[in-house]
Design a protein around this motif. Sequence first.
Motif, short mmCIF file in Angstrom:
data_model
loop_
_atom_site.label_atom_id
_atom_site.label_comp_id
_atom_site.label_asym_id
_atom_site.label_seq_id
_atom_site.Cartn_x
_atom_site.Cartn_y
_atom_site.Cartn_z
N TYR A 79 0.70 -1.23 -0.07
CA TYR A 79 0.02 -0.02 -0.08
C TYR A 79 0.84 1.27 0.01
O TYR A 79 1.80 1.34 0.88
CB TYR A 79 -1.05 0.10 1.24
CG TYR A 79 -1.82 -0.98 1.08
CD1 TYR A 79 -1.57 -2.18 1.78
CD2 TYR A 79 -3.10 -0.85 0.96
CE1 TYR A 79 -2.62 -3.19 1.78
CE2 TYR A 79 -4.16 -1.89 0.99
CZ TYR A 79 -3.90 -3.12 1.40
OH TYR A 79 -5.03 -4.00 1.54
N TYR A 81 0.34 5.62 -0.44
CA TYR A 81 -0.48 7.04 -0.25
C TYR A 81 0.22 8.38 -0.45
O TYR A 81 1.30 8.27 -0.27
CB TYR A 81 -1.03 6.98 1.14
CG TYR A 81 -1.61 5.71 1.68
CD1 TYR A 81 -0.74 4.44 2.11
CD2 TYR A 81 -3.07 5.21 1.92
CE1 TYR A 81 -1.42 3.58 2.67
CE2 TYR A 81 -3.66 4.20 2.16
CZ TYR A 81 -2.82 3.32 2.73
OH TYR A 81 -3.17 2.03 3.11
N TYR A 100 -0.68 12.35 0.83
CA TYR A 100 -1.37 13.23 1.47
C TYR A 100 -0.74 14.66 1.20
O TYR A 100 0.21 14.67 0.69
CB TYR A 100 -1.18 12.84 2.73
CG TYR A 100 -1.69 11.62 3.56
CD1 TYR A 100 -0.97 10.56 3.52
CD2 TYR A 100 -2.94 11.45 3.95
CE1 TYR A 100 -1.54 9.26 3.77
CE2 TYR A 100 -3.39 10.35 4.53
CZ TYR A 100 -2.68 9.21 4.30
OH TYR A 100 -3.26 8.03 4.84
N LEU A 129 -6.00 12.86 2.51
CA LEU A 129 -5.47 11.97 1.27
C LEU A 129 -5.98 12.32 -0.09
O LEU A 129 -7.12 12.55 -0.21
CB LEU A 129 -6.43 10.58 1.73
CG LEU A 129 -6.05 9.68 0.88
CD1 LEU A 129 -4.56 9.09 1.07
CD2 LEU A 129 -6.82 8.19 1.26
N TYR A 137 -4.36 6.88 -3.31
CA TYR A 137 -3.74 5.66 -2.69
C TYR A 137 -3.65 4.64 -3.74
O TYR A 137 -4.66 4.80 -4.81
CB TYR A 137 -4.38 5.24 -1.48
CG TYR A 137 -5.68 4.69 -1.57
CD1 TYR A 137 -6.89 5.70 -1.60
CD2 TYR A 137 -5.92 3.36 -1.56
CE1 TYR A 137 -8.49 5.04 -1.76
CE2 TYR A 137 -7.41 2.89 -1.84
CZ TYR A 137 -8.60 3.51 -1.83
OH TYR A 137 -9.85 3.25 -2.05
N VAL A 193 -3.12 0.17 -3.72
CA VAL A 193 -3.27 -1.17 -2.77
C VAL A 193 -2.22 -2.04 -3.61
O VAL A 193 -2.06 -3.26 -3.04
CB VAL A 193 -4.55 -1.73 -2.80
CG1 VAL A 193 -5.61 -0.96 -1.99
CG2 VAL A 193 -5.32 -2.26 -4.18
N PHE A 249 2.96 14.63 1.52
CA PHE A 249 3.88 13.75 2.14
C PHE A 249 3.28 12.18 1.35
O PHE A 249 1.98 11.88 1.21
CB PHE A 249 3.33 13.44 3.56
CG PHE A 249 4.08 14.37 4.42
CD1 PHE A 249 3.05 15.49 4.90
CD2 PHE A 249 5.14 14.27 4.73
CE1 PHE A 249 3.68 16.46 5.60
CE2 PHE A 249 5.75 15.43 5.65
CZ PHE A 249 5.14 16.27 5.99
N ARG A 267 2.75 1.21 3.59
CA ARG A 267 2.35 0.22 4.77
C ARG A 267 2.47 -1.04 4.17
O ARG A 267 2.31 -1.42 3.16
CB ARG A 267 1.32 0.56 5.52
CG ARG A 267 -0.21 0.33 4.86
CD ARG A 267 -1.41 0.34 5.77
NE ARG A 267 -2.21 -0.06 5.11
CZ ARG A 267 -3.07 -1.08 5.03
NH1 ARG A 267 -2.32 -2.06 5.82
NH2 ARG A 267 -4.05 -1.33 4.62
N GLN A 315 1.02 3.08 8.72
CA GLN A 315 1.40 3.74 7.64
C GLN A 315 2.87 4.46 8.07
O GLN A 315 3.08 5.16 9.25
CB GLN A 315 0.72 4.86 7.05
CG GLN A 315 -0.43 4.17 6.24
CD GLN A 315 -1.53 5.31 5.84
OE1 GLN A 315 -1.17 6.32 5.41
NE2 GLN A 315 -2.81 4.86 5.68
N HIS A 316 3.93 4.33 7.36
CA HIS A 316 5.26 5.14 7.43
C HIS A 316 5.56 6.29 6.37
O HIS A 316 5.37 5.94 5.11
CB HIS A 316 6.30 4.14 7.34
CG HIS A 316 6.20 3.00 8.50
ND1 HIS A 316 6.68 3.35 9.70
CD2 HIS A 316 5.39 1.84 8.14
CE1 HIS A 316 6.06 2.08 10.47
NE2 HIS A 316 5.53 1.30 9.63
N PHE A 317 5.87 7.24 6.94
CA PHE A 317 5.95 8.56 5.80
C PHE A 317 7.38 8.91 5.80
O PHE A 317 8.19 8.62 6.41
CB PHE A 317 5.11 9.70 6.83
CG PHE A 317 3.74 9.63 6.95
CD1 PHE A 317 3.10 8.86 7.82
CD2 PHE A 317 3.13 10.21 6.08
CE1 PHE A 317 1.81 8.61 7.78
CE2 PHE A 317 1.41 10.24 6.19
CZ PHE A 317 1.08 9.34 6.96
#
Lengths: 113, 116
Positions: free
Chosen positions: B31, B33, B35, B45, B48, B50, B90, B94, B105-107
């Motif tokens: 995943y 994303y 933002y 958001l 995104y 998947v 950003f 994840r 989630q890791h940014f």
Amino acid sequence: GESVGLHLPTLSVQEGDNSIINCAYSNSASDYFIWYKQESGKGPQFIIDIRSNMDKRQGQRVTVLLNKTVKHLSLQIAATQPGDSAVYFCAENDWRGAQKLVFGQGTRLTINP
Amino acid sequence: NAGVTQTPKFRILKIGQSMTLQCTQDMNHNYMYWYRQDPGMGLKLIYYSVGAGITDKGEVPNGYNVSRSTTEDFPLRLELAAPSQTSVYFCASRNKGQFGSNQPQHFGDGTRLSIL
């Protein structure tokens, strides 16, 4: 629509004291919650998460409490340190999907020496 | 591991210009994303994905496009830059998690974009 809000936009505590940051959520279908810490000029950093089948989860110096009855989430930071100064965000998600997080506005935590 | 890497860190665009914000992750996460974060606000958001080849709209997709040709990369395209798109962007990723469980989630550290 769903929203996540924080009760206090700013919070100041003395170094060494405990701090509590609160968060209200409105989507009763939300089943997963995350706290993030964001320092100036950086991206959000994962602190701790909790699923709705739990009411408390502990990490290193942090505890998250979840009260589904009143749709309230809190982050407790024990023995605060200068490095804890940052903006803290809660985020909620209905985990049955692709995890589309809804973030609150954030609380700025300042640690006073 | 580098985690989530975003480039450039800063950019100034003129109204009507186009650009691509790059995002790559080395964690083999399914995943990803995008933002945007406006001053004093939380993140919203945009789009995104998947997995490779699959993208979908988030809360504020207008004025943006994305693609996901590989697992690692998830670029965000602005075709006709407008002042309202001035923001910090950003990217996050994840892991899928097992048995329906969520993973955080890791940014990345963001791209600061100004449209003048």
